[in-house]
Motif scaffolding. Structure first.
Motif, PDB file in Angstrom:
ATOM      1  N   LYS A  14     -32.102  -3.257 -53.529  1.00 28.09           N
ATOM      2  CA  LYS A  14     -30.950  -2.760 -52.767  1.00 28.09           C
ATOM      3  C   LYS A  14     -30.131  -1.774 -53.580  1.00 28.09           C
ATOM      4  CE  LYS A  14     -30.114  -6.644 -49.692  1.00 28.09           C
ATOM      5  NZ  LYS A  14     -29.172  -7.706 -49.305  1.00 28.09           N
ATOM      6  N   VAL A  15     -29.867  -2.117 -54.841  1.00 27.74           N
ATOM      7  CA  VAL A  15     -29.073  -1.225 -55.696  1.00 27.74           C
ATOM      8  C   VAL A  15     -29.808   0.096 -55.886  1.00 27.74           C
ATOM      9  CG1 VAL A  15     -28.141  -0.906 -58.020  1.00 27.74           C
ATOM     10  CG2 VAL A  15     -27.803  -3.071 -56.842  1.00 27.74           C
ATOM     11  N   ALA A  16     -31.119   0.033 -56.120  1.00 28.49           N
ATOM     12  CA  ALA A  16     -31.898   1.265 -56.300  1.00 28.49           C
ATOM     13  C   ALA A  16     -31.860   2.121 -55.038  1.00 28.49           C
ATOM     14  CB  ALA A  16     -33.336   0.928 -56.671  1.00 28.49           C
ATOM     15  N   TRP A  17     -31.943   1.491 -53.874  1.00 32.08           N
ATOM     16  CA  TRP A  17     -31.902   2.213 -52.606  1.00 32.08           C
ATOM     17  C   TRP A  17     -30.553   2.909 -52.435  1.00 32.08           C
ATOM     18  CZ3 TRP A  17     -34.693   4.301 -48.993  1.00 32.08           C
ATOM     19  CH2 TRP A  17     -34.148   4.594 -47.759  1.00 32.08           C
ATOM     20  N   TYR A  18     -29.468   2.187 -52.714  1.00 34.01           N
ATOM     21  CA  TYR A  18     -28.133   2.768 -52.569  1.00 34.01           C
ATOM     22  C   TYR A  18     -27.923   3.910 -53.554  1.00 34.01           C
ATOM     23  CZ  TYR A  18     -27.064  -1.313 -49.676  1.00 34.01           C
ATOM     24  OH  TYR A  18     -27.075  -2.276 -48.697  1.00 34.01           O
ATOM     25  N   VAL A  19     -28.414   3.754 -54.787  1.00 34.02           N
ATOM     26  CA  VAL A  19     -28.273   4.816 -55.784  1.00 34.02           C
ATOM     27  C   VAL A  19     -29.067   6.051 -55.350  1.00 34.02           C
ATOM     28  CG1 VAL A  19     -28.798   5.471 -58.166  1.00 34.02           C
ATOM     29  CG2 VAL A  19     -27.719   3.276 -57.687  1.00 34.02           C
ATOM     30  N   ALA A  20     -30.261   5.829 -54.800  1.00 32.19           N
ATOM     31  CA  ALA A  20     -31.063   6.965 -54.315  1.00 32.19           C
ATOM     32  C   ALA A  20     -30.336   7.694 -53.193  1.00 32.19           C
ATOM     33  CB  ALA A  20     -32.426   6.480 -53.843  1.00 32.19           C
ATOM     34  N   ARG A  21     -29.695   6.941 -52.306  1.00 32.75           N
ATOM     35  CA  ARG A  21     -28.937   7.573 -51.224  1.00 32.75           C
ATOM     36  C   ARG A  21     -27.744   8.344 -51.769  1.00 32.75           C
ATOM     37  NH1 ARG A  21     -27.578   3.433 -46.692  1.00 32.75           N
ATOM     38  NH2 ARG A  21     -26.641   5.304 -45.809  1.00 32.75           N
ATOM     39  N   MET A  22     -27.108   7.794 -52.826  1.00 30.48           N
ATOM     40  CA  MET A  22     -25.987   8.509 -53.446  1.00 30.48           C
ATOM     41  C   MET A  22     -26.469   9.820 -54.063  1.00 30.48           C
ATOM     42  SD  MET A  22     -23.439   5.793 -55.245  1.00 30.48           S
ATOM     43  CE  MET A  22     -24.327   4.272 -55.439  1.00 30.48           C
ATOM     44  N   CYS A  23     -27.644   9.782 -54.681  1.00 32.00           N
ATOM     45  CA  CYS A  23     -28.204  11.012 -55.263  1.00 32.00           C
ATOM     46  C   CYS A  23     -28.485  12.046 -54.182  1.00 32.00           C
ATOM     47  CB  CYS A  23     -29.496  10.700 -56.020  1.00 32.00           C
ATOM     48  SG  CYS A  23     -29.237   9.761 -57.524  1.00 32.00           S
ATOM     49  N   LYS A  24     -29.019  11.579 -53.065  1.00 33.80           N
ATOM     50  CA  LYS A  24     -29.314  12.493 -51.963  1.00 33.80           C
ATOM     51  C   LYS A  24     -28.029  13.124 -51.432  1.00 33.80           C
ATOM     52  CE  LYS A  24     -31.712  12.672 -47.551  1.00 33.80           C
ATOM     53  NZ  LYS A  24     -32.394  11.916 -46.507  1.00 33.80           N
ATOM     54  N   ARG A  25     -26.994  12.310 -51.294  1.00 35.46           N
ATOM     55  CA  ARG A  25     -25.709  12.845 -50.844  1.00 35.46           C
ATOM     56  C   ARG A  25     -25.125  13.788 -51.883  1.00 35.46           C
ATOM     57  NH1 ARG A  25     -22.267   7.951 -48.051  1.00 35.46           N
ATOM     58  NH2 ARG A  25     -23.766   7.436 -46.434  1.00 35.46           N
ATOM     59  N   GLY A  26     -25.348  13.485 -53.157  1.00 34.71           N
ATOM     60  CA  GLY A  26     -24.847  14.344 -54.224  1.00 34.71           C
ATOM     61  C   GLY A  26     -25.458  15.727 -54.167  1.00 34.71           C
ATOM     62  N   LEU A  27     -26.711  15.808 -53.725  1.00 36.38           N
ATOM     63  CA  LEU A  27     -27.353  17.104 -53.576  1.00 36.38           C
ATOM     64  C   LEU A  27     -26.713  17.915 -52.458  1.00 36.38           C
ATOM     65  CD1 LEU A  27     -31.109  16.120 -53.965  1.00 36.38           C
ATOM     66  CD2 LEU A  27     -29.689  17.344 -55.603  1.00 36.38           C
ATOM     67  N   ALA A  28     -26.127  17.225 -51.487  1.00 33.70           N
ATOM     68  CA  ALA A  28     -25.496  17.912 -50.368  1.00 33.70           C
ATOM     69  C   ALA A  28     -24.211  18.611 -50.798  1.00 33.70           C
ATOM     70  CB  ALA A  28     -25.200  16.926 -49.249  1.00 33.70           C
ATOM     71  N   GLY A  29     -23.604  18.123 -51.852  1.00 30.53           N
ATOM     72  CA  GLY A  29     -22.383  18.750 -52.341  1.00 30.53           C
ATOM     73  C   GLY A  29     -21.482  17.753 -53.032  1.00 30.53           C
ATOM     74  N   GLU A  30     -20.574  18.268 -53.817  1.00 29.59           N
ATOM     75  CA  GLU A  30     -19.678  17.402 -54.577  1.00 29.59           C
ATOM     76  C   GLU A  30     -18.605  16.766 -53.709  1.00 29.59           C
ATOM     77  OE1 GLU A  30     -18.032  19.275 -57.987  1.00 29.59           O
ATOM     78  OE2 GLU A  30     -19.960  20.012 -58.686  1.00 29.59           O
ATOM     79  N   THR A  31     -18.340  17.344 -52.553  1.00 26.35           N
ATOM     80  CA  THR A  31     -17.254  16.840 -51.718  1.00 26.35           C
ATOM     81  C   THR A  31     -17.711  15.786 -50.716  1.00 26.35           C
ATOM     82  OG1 THR A  31     -17.597  18.632 -50.131  1.00 26.35           O
ATOM     83  CG2 THR A  31     -16.002  19.013 -51.905  1.00 26.35           C
ATOM     84  N   VAL A  32     -18.990  15.414 -50.728  1.00 30.23           N
ATOM     85  CA  VAL A  32     -19.509  14.422 -49.785  1.00 30.23           C
ATOM     86  C   VAL A  32     -19.016  13.037 -50.198  1.00 30.23           C
ATOM     87  CG1 VAL A  32     -21.603  13.393 -48.825  1.00 30.23           C
ATOM     88  CG2 VAL A  32     -21.534  15.827 -49.316  1.00 30.23           C
TER      89      VAL A  32
END
Length: 54
Positions: A14-32
């Motif tokens: 679960k933690v790995a999944w959430y971190v991966a999603r955070m990384c994906k959102r981070g690619l979208a931009g710093e303001t996400v």
């Protein structure tokens, strides 16, 4: 994080999944907004910490 409790395989997943999603959102931009995912990770760790105290 020296006070991080021992996580089960499911919790690690679960933690790995959430971190991966955070990384994906981070690619979208710093303001996400990522606070919701950070809260989910905190809840998983809190549950593991409570289980470890028993």
């Amino acid at each position: 994080m020296a006070d991080t409790p021992k996580l089960t395989a499911g919790e690690k997943t679960k933690v790995a999944w959430y971190v991966a999603r955070m990384c994906k959102r981070g690619l979208a931009g710093e303001t996400v907004y990522q606070g919701d995912l950070e809260a989910k990770v905190d809840r998983v760790i809190d549950r593991a910490r409570q289980r470890g105290e028993k």
